[in-house]
Design an enzyme around this catalytic site. Structure first.
Site, PDB file in Angstrom:
ATOM      1  N   LEU A   1      49.181  -6.065  12.183  1.00 35.95           N
ATOM      2  CA  LEU A   1      50.483  -5.575  12.618  1.00 35.95           C
ATOM      3  C   LEU A   1      51.479  -6.303  11.736  1.00 35.95           C
ATOM      4  O   LEU A   1      51.360  -7.513  11.559  1.00 35.95           O
ATOM      5  CB  LEU A   1      50.742  -5.927  14.092  1.00 35.95           C
ATOM      6  CG  LEU A   1      50.238  -4.974  15.167  1.00 35.95           C
ATOM      7  CD1 LEU A   1      50.500  -5.587  16.538  1.00 35.95           C
ATOM      8  CD2 LEU A   1      50.894  -3.610  15.059  1.00 35.95           C
ATOM      9  N   ASP A   2      52.438  -5.588  11.187  1.00 34.91           N
ATOM     10  CA  ASP A   2      53.327  -6.276  10.258  1.00 34.91           C
ATOM     11  C   ASP A   2      54.227  -7.278  10.977  1.00 34.91           C
ATOM     12  O   ASP A   2      54.292  -7.318  12.203  1.00 34.91           O
ATOM     13  CB  ASP A   2      54.125  -5.272   9.397  1.00 34.91           C
ATOM     14  CG  ASP A   2      55.221  -4.544  10.162  1.00 34.91           C
ATOM     15  OD1 ASP A   2      55.650  -5.045  11.213  1.00 34.91           O
ATOM     16  OD2 ASP A   2      55.660  -3.480   9.694  1.00 34.91           O
ATOM     17  N   LYS A   3      54.895  -8.079  10.206  1.00 41.11           N
ATOM     18  CA  LYS A   3      55.693  -9.187  10.732  1.00 41.11           C
ATOM     19  C   LYS A   3      56.747  -8.730  11.731  1.00 41.11           C
ATOM     20  O   LYS A   3      57.040  -9.426  12.712  1.00 41.11           O
ATOM     21  CB  LYS A   3      56.359  -9.920   9.560  1.00 41.11           C
ATOM     22  CG  LYS A   3      57.170 -11.149   9.946  1.00 41.11           C
ATOM     23  CD  LYS A   3      57.752 -11.803   8.702  1.00 41.11           C
ATOM     24  CE  LYS A   3      58.623 -12.996   9.053  1.00 41.11           C
ATOM     25  NZ  LYS A   3      59.215 -13.615   7.838  1.00 41.11           N
TER      26      LYS A   3
ATOM     27  N   ARG B   1      51.384  -1.756  10.088  1.00 40.60           N
ATOM     28  CA  ARG B   1      52.670  -1.157  10.393  1.00 40.60           C
ATOM     29  C   ARG B   1      53.704  -2.201  10.714  1.00 40.60           C
ATOM     30  O   ARG B   1      53.462  -3.121  11.449  1.00 40.60           O
ATOM     31  CB  ARG B   1      52.530  -0.184  11.568  1.00 40.60           C
ATOM     32  CG  ARG B   1      52.144   1.206  11.095  1.00 40.60           C
ATOM     33  CD  ARG B   1      51.893   2.112  12.270  1.00 40.60           C
ATOM     34  NE  ARG B   1      50.730   1.677  13.010  1.00 40.60           N
ATOM     35  CZ  ARG B   1      49.495   1.957  12.695  1.00 40.60           C
ATOM     36  NH1 ARG B   1      49.249   2.691  11.637  1.00 40.60           N
ATOM     37  NH2 ARG B   1      48.483   1.559  13.408  1.00 40.60           N
TER      38      ARG B   1
ATOM     39  N   ARG C   1      52.308   0.884   7.163  1.00 32.82           N
ATOM     40  CA  ARG C   1      53.620   1.058   7.799  1.00 32.82           C
ATOM     41  C   ARG C   1      53.864   2.518   8.177  1.00 32.82           C
ATOM     42  O   ARG C   1      54.964   3.059   8.029  1.00 32.82           O
ATOM     43  CB  ARG C   1      54.728   0.526   6.891  1.00 32.82           C
ATOM     44  CG  ARG C   1      54.602  -0.958   6.589  1.00 32.82           C
ATOM     45  CD  ARG C   1      55.680  -1.449   5.629  1.00 32.82           C
ATOM     46  NE  ARG C   1      57.010  -1.387   6.229  1.00 32.82           N
ATOM     47  CZ  ARG C   1      57.537  -2.346   6.984  1.00 32.82           C
ATOM     48  NH1 ARG C   1      56.830  -3.448   7.266  1.00 32.82           N
ATOM     49  NH2 ARG C   1      58.754  -2.226   7.475  1.00 32.82           N
TER      50      ARG C   1
END
Length: 262
Positions: free
Chosen positions: A111-113, A262, A194
């Site tokens: 999971l992106d930042k 994402r 993303r």
């Protein structure tokens, strides 16, 4: 371990140190040693050899595999601001350090930042490989809040699939339901980089909050940000059954299915 040994990246993955890809990066960076000597890509580990990563012993000289005795599979609520990579290049706090579990574990996918919510962590390399190579599309559900009111046209286009010019691909049809004036739920069966943010951006919307609520049969539930829990026996067996029914395409073909970033 086979008498002729196994590839070092596979050994580290099965030991719960990191994924095979991360193992290759560690090896190339000179962070992995066998019997005190810097390892090389493709090298094999022979029973009785001592393997270290960043100076930490992974296997003692007597071939003790006690580090593998405890199989771990956790549901973790990743807060916003935490990264899922274990690379030294990222200065942001990473999820491995945040969880600080007594057994070395690593995340399945990403999971992106700027996103939050459910992510699974394990020390079972075989499970990671199975999920990463799965030819079947496993559901992942998200709650998303955007910057302006959601229209019926937006829901219809998201459901049908959105062309992403930067990736030169049209997203697969998916389930989308309105969850408020500026919020919706979406269930994906693919995981392009993303993807949700790109889909919204292409339709003129900006994501303000993105939370993953579910991966396959495992739900985030009431788990607080930064907290984790072990999967129940029922959850674990249901997941294993679903994975056992999956086809195994190549990693190159399927790596985006779980590593959604994402």
């Amino acid at each position: 371990m086979e008498t002729e040994g196994i590839r070092l990246n596979k050994f580290l993955s099965e030991a719960g140190v990191c994924s095979r890809r991360e193992a290759d990066r560690f090896i190339e960076a000179g962070k992995v040693c066998i019997n005190g000597q810097a390892a090389t890509p493709g090298q094999r580990v022979i029973p009785g050899q001592s393997v270290t990563v960043n100076g930490r012993t992974i296997q003692s000289g007597n071939g003790d595999n006690s580090h593998k005795d405890k199989q771990v599979l956790l549901a973790v609520h990743k807060p916003k601001g935490i990264v899922c990579t274990t690379s030294d290049k990222d200065r942001a706090p990473n999820i491995v350090d945040m969880v600080d579990y007594p057994v070395r574990i690593y995340p399945i996918g990403r999971l992106d930042k700027d996103s939050e919510g459910l992510i699974l962590m394990t020390n079972q390399g075989s499970l990671v490989n199975k999920m990463m190579r799965s030819g079947n599309a496993h559901e992942k559900e998200y709650l998303v809040k955007v910057n302006r009111p959601i229209t019926d046209e937006f829901i219809r286009k998201m459901k049908k699939g959105v062309f992403l010019p930067e990736l030169n691909v049209t997203t697969k049809p998916c389930v989308v339901k309105k969850a408020g004036e500026k919020a919706f739920r979406i269930i994906l069966t693919q995981g392009l980089n993303r993807q949700i943010r790109r889909m919204c951006g292409q339709l003129g919307f900006e994501v303000r909050m993105l939370k993953r609520l579910r991966i396959m049969n495992v739900e985030l539930g009431e788990l607080k940000p930064g907290a984790y829990r072990e999967l129940s026996k029922k959850e674990y067996h249901q997941m294993k059954e679903a994975l056992n029914g999956s086809t195994n395409h190549s990693y190159k073909e399927q790596k985006k299915e779980i590593s959604d970033g994402r």
